[in-house]
Each structure stands twice: as structure tokens, then as C-alpha cells.
Design a protein around this motif. Structure first.
Motif, PDB file in Angstrom:
ATOM      1  N   GLU A 156     -99.516  70.600  26.219  1.00 52.43           N
ATOM      2  CA  GLU A 156     -99.389  69.847  27.471  1.00 52.43           C
ATOM      3  C   GLU A 156    -100.590  70.105  28.359  1.00 52.43           C
ATOM      4  O   GLU A 156    -101.162  71.197  28.370  1.00 52.43           O
ATOM      5  N   ASP A 157    -100.962  69.083  29.125  1.00 50.56           N
ATOM      6  CA  ASP A 157    -101.986  69.202  30.157  1.00 50.56           C
ATOM      7  C   ASP A 157    -101.679  68.146  31.219  1.00 50.56           C
ATOM      8  O   ASP A 157    -100.676  67.431  31.102  1.00 50.56           O
ATOM      9  N   PRO A 158    -102.497  68.034  32.249  1.00 52.21           N
ATOM     10  CA  PRO A 158    -102.188  67.074  33.314  1.00 52.21           C
ATOM     11  C   PRO A 158    -102.058  65.623  32.840  1.00 52.21           C
ATOM     12  O   PRO A 158    -101.434  64.800  33.512  1.00 52.21           O
ATOM     13  N   ARG A 159    -102.606  65.290  31.687  1.00 47.38           N
ATOM     14  CA  ARG A 159    -102.519  63.918  31.172  1.00 47.38           C
ATOM     15  C   ARG A 159    -101.190  63.622  30.498  1.00 47.38           C
ATOM     16  O   ARG A 159    -100.817  62.471  30.336  1.00 47.38           O
ATOM     17  N   GLY A 160    -100.480  64.662  30.062  1.00 45.12           N
ATOM     18  CA  GLY A 160     -99.236  64.468  29.327  1.00 45.12           C
ATOM     19  C   GLY A 160     -99.073  65.529  28.263  1.00 45.12           C
ATOM     20  O   GLY A 160     -99.361  66.701  28.498  1.00 45.12           O
ATOM     21  N   TYR A 161     -98.650  65.125  27.079  1.00 48.51           N
ATOM     22  CA  TYR A 161     -98.450  66.089  26.007  1.00 48.51           C
ATOM     23  C   TYR A 161     -98.783  65.456  24.664  1.00 48.51           C
ATOM     24  O   TYR A 161     -98.866  64.237  24.517  1.00 48.51           O
TER      25      TYR A 161
END
Length: 179
Positions: A20-25
Motif C-alpha cells: 500500500e501507498d498513497p495511490r492505493g494498493y
């Protein structure tokens, strides 16, 4: 991928490694080599199925018998379900026992249901999209099933009485003792 034993021989919960990161997963939902190495089961799936259901729907308990028996790898794409597997292998030490596990789009868990198990689920969210891989093709004449509310199994589907939505086909399934 992490494997969690369920207490029923060969029936396991699979927890994918999620990035996961700020863009999604991102996660790998299936890899034949990893699946076979980690589970010791064949991952040769030949058919994918998907269903959409609303709150209170209970589907099952179903299986296929004989040469058309199926193992399934199941997961939820949207919403949440209570997934149920019942061991109906006569020589199994866990014959007649069941497990229930919540599968959701949020927890991304998968359940591997081996051949020789009844399978079903109830929808706990407003709606749910359910996806499963099968290791054998569907054959209508090989279908077997047991009533969702069989007293011998005593499954708590987490749906209040009167809120269940059951298909006509599932309302006429046999009792567990008739298997």
C-alpha cells in the motif's frame, strides 16, 4: 503470502502480501508456483466464477461429487461475507465439522476449500461481489447440497431470522444426515 490453518484438514486461509501507498494498493491474488509451494495443494484451476448478492443472501451449502468434485479458492472483491466450509470426506477426522471465516474486500483474505467439502456464504454487507476459482468444471448432475440451516451442523450465518434470502433451489436441499 501467509497460510493460516483452519482446524479442518487441507482447508486453509490465505493472506496475501499487500503493498500500500498513497495511490492505493497492489497484491498478487494468485501465483501457481507460490500457491503450490506454500499450501501443498494443486493450483490447477480451470474455471472462474463470480456472483453479486445483497445483504442477507445465503448461498449454499453446495459441492460436486465423484469425478466432478471441485476444490475452490474463494475471495471477496466488494463487501463482506461469512464464508463456510463443511468437511464431508467420510474418512476425515474432521468429518461433519465446519469453519466460518469473514472474507472482505478490506481484509483480502482467501479461503482454499478442498474437494470433499460443502461450501456456502452469507452476505454481511449491503452488497458483495464474490469470486472463486475451481479446479474442475461444473457438472449439474454431480451437484450435492445440504440445507443451510441443518440442525446437525448448527451454523451461525450471522443473519437475523427473517432477514435471510435463500434461493428456491437451496430451500429444498437435503439434510446433512442424508449424505
Amino acid at each position: 503470502m501467509e497460510i493460516e490453518q483452519t482446524g479442518l484438514k487441507d482447508c486453509i486461509i490465505i493472506k496475501p502480501r499487500v503493498f500500500e501507498d498513497p495511490r492505493g494498493y497492489f497484491f498478487e491474488s494468485f501465483n501457481l508456483n507460490t500457491f503450490e509451494e506454500k499450501t501443498g495443494q494443486s493450483g490447477r484451476f480451470v474455471q472462474d466464477n463470480q456472483s453479486f448478492s445483497s445483504y442477507g443472501v445465503i448461498r449454499g451449502l453446495h459441492a460436486q461429487s465423484g469425478e466432478f468434485a471441485q476444490a475452490k479458492l474463494v475471495r471477496v472483491l466488494k463487501g463482506e461475507v461469512l464464508d463456510v466450509a463443511v468437511d464431508i470426506r467420510p474418512d476425515s477426522p474432521t468429518y461433519g465439522k465446519h469453519i466460518s471465516v469473514k472474507l472482505s474486500a478490506e481484509n483480502k483474505l482467501q479461503l482454499y476449500v478442498p474437494r470433499g467439502f460443502l461450501h456456502g456464504f452469507s452476505v454481511l454487507s449491503e452488497t458483495a461481489e464474490f469470486f472463486y476459482k475451481c479446479d474442475n468444471f461444473y457438472n449439474k448432475s454431480s451437484e450435492v447440497g445440504v440445507m443451510y440451516n441443518d440442525q446437525n451442523l448448527n451454523i451461525d450465518w450471522l443473519i437475523p431470522a427473517g432477514k435471510e434470502a435463500i434461493s428456491d433451489k437451496d430451500l429444498i436441499l437435503n439434510s446433512f444426515s442424508s449424505l
